[in-house]
Design a protein around this motif. Sequence first.
Motif, short mmCIF file in Angstrom:
data_model
loop_
_atom_site.label_atom_id
_atom_site.label_comp_id
_atom_site.label_asym_id
_atom_site.label_seq_id
_atom_site.Cartn_x
_atom_site.Cartn_y
_atom_site.Cartn_z
N THR A 1 0.82 -1.21 0.00
CA THR A 1 0.00 0.00 0.00
C THR A 1 0.85 1.26 0.00
O THR A 1 0.63 2.17 -0.81
CB THR A 1 -0.94 0.00 1.22
N ARG B 1 -6.22 8.73 -3.91
CA ARG B 1 -6.81 7.44 -3.55
C ARG B 1 -5.78 6.53 -2.90
O ARG B 1 -6.08 5.85 -1.91
CB ARG B 1 -7.40 6.77 -4.79
N ALA C 1 -5.10 7.84 0.51
CA ALA C 1 -6.24 7.55 1.38
C ALA C 1 -6.21 6.11 1.87
O ALA C 1 -6.62 5.81 3.00
CB ALA C 1 -7.55 7.83 0.64
N ALA C 2 -5.71 5.20 1.03
CA ALA C 2 -5.58 3.80 1.46
C ALA C 2 -4.58 3.66 2.60
O ALA C 2 -4.80 2.90 3.55
CB ALA C 2 -5.16 2.93 0.27
N THR D 1 -3.84 6.09 4.75
CA THR D 1 -4.47 6.72 5.90
C THR D 1 -5.50 5.79 6.54
O THR D 1 -5.59 5.70 7.77
CB THR D 1 -5.13 8.04 5.48
N GLU D 2 -6.28 5.11 5.72
CA GLU D 2 -7.30 4.19 6.24
C GLU D 2 -6.66 3.03 6.99
O GLU D 2 -7.15 2.63 8.06
CB GLU D 2 -8.15 3.67 5.08
N ALA D 3 -5.57 2.49 6.47
CA ALA D 3 -4.88 1.40 7.16
C ALA D 3 -4.33 1.88 8.50
O ALA D 3 -4.39 1.16 9.51
CB ALA D 3 -3.75 0.85 6.28
N GLN D 4 -3.79 3.08 8.54
CA GLN D 4 -3.30 3.63 9.80
C GLN D 4 -4.44 3.84 10.79
O GLN D 4 -4.31 3.52 11.98
CB GLN D 4 -2.58 4.95 9.54
N ARG D 5 -5.55 4.37 10.31
CA ARG D 5 -6.68 4.63 11.20
C ARG D 5 -7.23 3.31 11.78
O ARG D 5 -7.56 3.24 12.97
CB ARG D 5 -7.78 5.36 10.43
N ASN D 6 -7.32 2.28 10.96
CA ASN D 6 -7.83 1.00 11.45
C ASN D 6 -6.90 0.38 12.48
O ASN D 6 -7.36 -0.25 13.44
CB ASN D 6 -8.01 0.03 10.28
N ARG E 1 2.07 8.36 11.31
CA ARG E 1 1.11 9.25 10.64
C ARG E 1 1.49 10.72 10.84
O ARG E 1 1.53 11.50 9.88
CB ARG E 1 -0.29 9.00 11.19
#
Length: 468
Positions: free
Chosen positions: A96, A221, A224-225, A227-232, A299
């Motif tokens: 990613t 995009r 964002a992938a 960022t989403e992995a970090q947030r999860n 992050r």
Amino acid sequence: MARIEQATAVLRPSPTAELTARDSPGALRDSPAALRVAFLREQFDPARLRLFAGSSPGRLIAIGLLLITACVAAGWVTGTTVGDRQHTLNVLLDDTEPDAYSAHRLYTSLSIADAAASTAFIAGGLEPQAVRDRYSQAVGEAAAELVAETGRASGEPNGADDTDTRLRTGIATNLPVYTGVVETARANNRSGHPVGAAYLSEASNQMQTTVLPMAEELQSRRQAAVTEAQRNHVRPPWTAIVLVVLALVALVWAQFELAKRWRRVLNPGLLLASAAVLVLLGWTVVAGAVSATSMIHGRDDGAVPASRLTESRILAQQARSAETLKLVSRDATGDYDRTYDANIARLADLLGGYPSSAPAAEEVRNAIPALGRWRVAHQRMNDTLARGDYNGAAAVATGPGAADVAAQVEALDKALEQGIDTTRDTLRDNISRAARVLDFMGPGALVIGIVAAGCVGLGLWPRLREYR
């Protein structure tokens, strides 16, 4: 005694009677198979089972099964959850994040190619070799990143995302068209035909309105992938934590139940099981917190500064492209000046607001003076052009002097590129640290759950033996 023997003899069936009974149909009910079926029916009779469940051995067995199931479930779910989270981190590190970085390089390379193509036309005739090389290198890097991204997408287990595929295909389709128009403009420019500037403007317009927006969307995009992995990952594994806590509560409850009903104050097996589950809970919470903290640092100190520097670098190239197109087109409308001013103002805000404690702060400190000198040189170029000295303005824009625009743009771009590499290293280091913290925890959690279940069995077995 004689009377007892006589009565026994009367009650005892004769041999003939035994043979008759054995051969009768009722004797089939007394066969070994029938007796076993009857025994099983008797043992598993609902009334008998309810009676056994209410007895002390039944309660002990029920408590033991409950505790063993709770311990094994807590260990298995924790191990599975940790394994999934570590796998996600590995995917983030290996796929990613490199995909996002490749999308950034694609976007940047396209911007550099557009700026270099415009710069090559300012001098007129045959463009400088250094400018030509920069353009060719940028186009080659963009094509290489397209191939790399397509290769990674085709290797993903679930295939490439449809939107990403559409964006990559659109860029790959339009890039040869852009380079073809640039070559047509270059051929006309070498021949001294004024139409070359029109072709260049058309090529730049295609890049700015078609290719770069697709590259920007692709980069957004992919980022964002990440960022989403970090947030999860920052979210706590609540399911695993709740199951471990429930297992610990069940063990404590069992201790009190044994103390109240069987007058057993302490059970060594249950104490060991409670200690094992407590270790699992502490390991889960501490390792999860450390891993999440590393991801937060990645992050805040990696992804966010890298995004700021990436935007800064692209803005710089777009401002450079607008600056050179003004000279090529002899623009008198002020459209290119407005584009340049807007991009430079945004660039100054990004660099001026960059945290001094963040990674790559030193590179930003080098970029800010370069930006200031660029603005001074740009104003000098405009002043020269306003006097009608086009050749002088072109020399300021493309000359090799240390005070000219080209030198400042190169210094600024180099500082920003180094800063992006520094923040990327910080991001990847923190992702690696977040993954390493979880090493051995997946199988370790399952082992602890099984050990705790074994301790429960060892602790309750002596109590059950008392009811033999």
